[in-house]
Design an enzyme around this catalytic site. Structure first.
Site, PDB file in Angstrom:
ATOM      1  N   ASN A  79       0.075  -0.977   5.512  1.00 50.07           N
ATOM      2  CA  ASN A  79       1.255  -0.451   6.883  1.00 50.07           C
ATOM      3  C   ASN A  79       0.950  -0.320   7.374  1.00 50.07           C
ATOM      4  OD1 ASN A  79       3.045   1.884   4.722  1.00 50.07           O
ATOM      5  ND2 ASN A  79       1.360   1.421   3.665  1.00 50.07           N
ATOM      6  N   ASN A 111      -6.945   6.379  -1.505  1.00 47.51           N
ATOM      7  CA  ASN A 111      -5.566   5.596  -1.378  1.00 47.51           C
ATOM      8  C   ASN A 111      -6.038   4.790  -2.239  1.00 47.51           C
ATOM      9  OD1 ASN A 111      -3.601   3.291  -0.654  1.00 47.51           O
ATOM     10  ND2 ASN A 111      -4.987   3.877   1.649  1.00 47.51           N
ATOM     11  N   GLU A 148       0.405  -1.133  -0.384  1.00 44.06           N
ATOM     12  CA  GLU A 148       0.195  -0.041  -0.416  1.00 44.06           C
ATOM     13  C   GLU A 148       0.845   1.371   0.288  1.00 44.06           C
ATOM     14  OE1 GLU A 148      -1.744   1.012   3.892  1.00 44.06           O
ATOM     15  OE2 GLU A 148      -3.109   2.123   3.179  1.00 44.06           O
ATOM     16  N   LYS A 168      -9.043   2.145  -1.515  1.00 44.76           N
ATOM     17  CA  LYS A 168      -9.413   2.090  -0.818  1.00 44.76           C
ATOM     18  C   LYS A 168     -10.940   1.916   0.081  1.00 44.76           C
ATOM     19  CE  LYS A 168      -7.230   0.661   3.960  1.00 44.76           C
ATOM     20  NZ  LYS A 168      -5.874   2.113   4.838  1.00 44.76           N
TER      21      LYS A 168
HETATM   22  N1  ING Z   1      -3.232   0.153   9.003  1.00 44.84           N
HETATM   23  C1  ING Z   1      -4.090  -0.107  10.027  1.00 44.84           C
HETATM   24  C2  ING Z   1      -3.866  -1.956   9.570  1.00 44.84           C
HETATM   25  O1  ING Z   1      -5.885  -1.457   9.503  1.00 44.84           O
HETATM   26  C3  ING Z   1      -4.827  -0.118  12.411  1.00 44.84           C
HETATM   27  C4  ING Z   1      -5.131   0.342  11.411  1.00 44.84           C
HETATM   28  C5  ING Z   1      -3.894  -1.183  12.794  1.00 44.84           C
HETATM   29  C6  ING Z   1      -6.606  -0.491  12.178  1.00 44.84           C
HETATM   30  C7  ING Z   1      -4.785  -1.832  13.734  1.00 44.84           C
HETATM   31  C8  ING Z   1      -6.859  -1.361  13.072  1.00 44.84           C
HETATM   32  C9  ING Z   1      -5.436  -1.735  13.812  1.00 44.84           C
HETATM   33  O2  ING Z   1      -3.289  -2.674   9.472  1.00 44.84           O
HETATM   34  C10 ING Z   1      -3.588   1.249   7.551  1.00 44.84           C
HETATM   35  N2  ING Z   1      -3.455   1.396   7.086  1.00 44.84           N
HETATM   36  O3  ING Z   1      -5.225   0.503   6.974  1.00 44.84           O
END
Ligand code: ING
Length: 309
Positions: free
Chosen positions: A193, A106, A46, A123
């Site tokens: 990420n 995204n 991503e 996204k």
């Molecule tokens: N990053 C994270 C993901 O969904 C996140 C955000 C991390 C949400 C951990 C919930 C828990 O892996 C992105 N870019 O969506």
């Protein structure tokens, strides 16, 4: 047997000061290694061209436009398309898309071995928040910088099979996989990420992050009898650690290959698209087994509606 020899091309950290040209050189190095390993298909993360900029607050959103691409391919990415075509390799990669109409997404593209873009995804599940949140140990401003995707979860005929894409947080939502599963998807590629720590819960560290990450991929793959290829942007970007865990998951939900570093790394597996057949014709033969008359909650309500007291 419809084998797609697939390389998950994990990227290590991209610092805020790193240029697109420097990043594309790293991507080209991974592409050349994949070519030497006789791969057919290359999957990048991503937002593969820049640092994960949604961690940075820009009061004026237009200041974030520096992270977006207005052309795809553009001058910085054309060498990647040229090299992939010369190597007769298909690829997917994620980037921040700024449309001619001024909309910000995204996004990711699916490129055939001819070098032609045959699919695009934007996204849909945007995590985090839109305004600066002083309570968080770091920001996650995807809702500030991106619109929710407007292309649905399409499945494309490419690489000799049925290919779909999603991006990062999408992988945590079963709807993502099922909408593509109902189109017969045989391989889903995604980049991510994922911060190593939770900005709202310091007790949730990398082990729990990795557990949720793999659980989501394995469930999605098994429950829709599809390959899932998940590729990290990993390592420490300007002091912010992100998990690795790039992996290739087979239609039984088995992780057949995974990364061992948080750097630029190739993870390779032979993915026979025909291996999706058995699950689709037996336990997950949707036509024979699903009872959609009982599923209406899923699309008729957004949040929880509890039974009356
Ligand atoms: N990053 C994270 C993901 O969904 C996140 C955000 C991390 C949400 C951990 C919930 C828990 O892996 C992105 N870019 O969506």
């Amino acid at each position: 047997m419809r084998n797609v020899r697939t390389a998950a091309a994990q990227l290590g950290p991209i610092q805020r000061a790193d240029s697109r040209a420097e990043v594309v050189q790293r991507m080209l190095a991974l592409l050349q290694r994949a070519k030497r390993e006789r791969c057919d298909f290359l999957v990048f993360p991503e937002l593969a061209l820049t640092t994960f900029f949604p961690r940075w607050y820009h009061e004026d959103r237009r200041d974030a436009d520096q992270w977006f691409e207005t052309q795809m391919p553009g001058p910085a990415t054309q060498p990647l398309f040229d090299a992939a075509r010369e190597a007769a390799m298909g690829m997917t990669f994620g980037y921040a898309e700024l449309t001619p109409e001024g909309e910000h997404f995204n996004s990711s593209v699916l490129v055939e071995r001819s070098g032609e873009i045959v699919g695009k995804y934007r996204k849909i599940h945007l995590p985090g928040h839109a305004e600066f949140d002083p309570e968080r140990s770091f920001q996650h401003l995807e809702k500030r910088y991106f619109l929710p995707g407007d292309l649905g979860f399409p499945v494309f005929r490419a690489m000799g099979g049925l290919m779909g894409m999603c991006i990062c947080n999408d992988r945590r939502w079963p709807e993502t996989y099922r909408v593509m599963g109902l189109q017969g998807v045989e391989m889903i590629t995604l980049g991510f990420n994922t911060p190593s720590v939770n900005s709202q819960n310091p007790d949730e560290g990398p082990q729990m992050r990795m557990h949720h990450h793999k659980l989501s991929l394995q469930a999605g793959a098994y429950q829709n009898s599809t390959w899932v290829v998940a590729v990290a942007k990993a390592g420490v970007e300007d002091g912010h650690p992100m998990v690795g865990g790039s992996c290739i998951v087979d239609p039984n939900g088995i992780i057949v290959a995974e990364s061992t570093s948080e750097e630029d790394e190739l993870v390779i597996a032979d993915c026979d698209l025909d291996a999706t057949r058995f699950g689709k014709q037996t336990i997950f033969d949707f036509k024979r087994h699903r009872r959609i008359e009982h599923y209406t909650n899923i699309t008729s309500q957004v949040g929880v509606v509890e039974p009356a007291e």
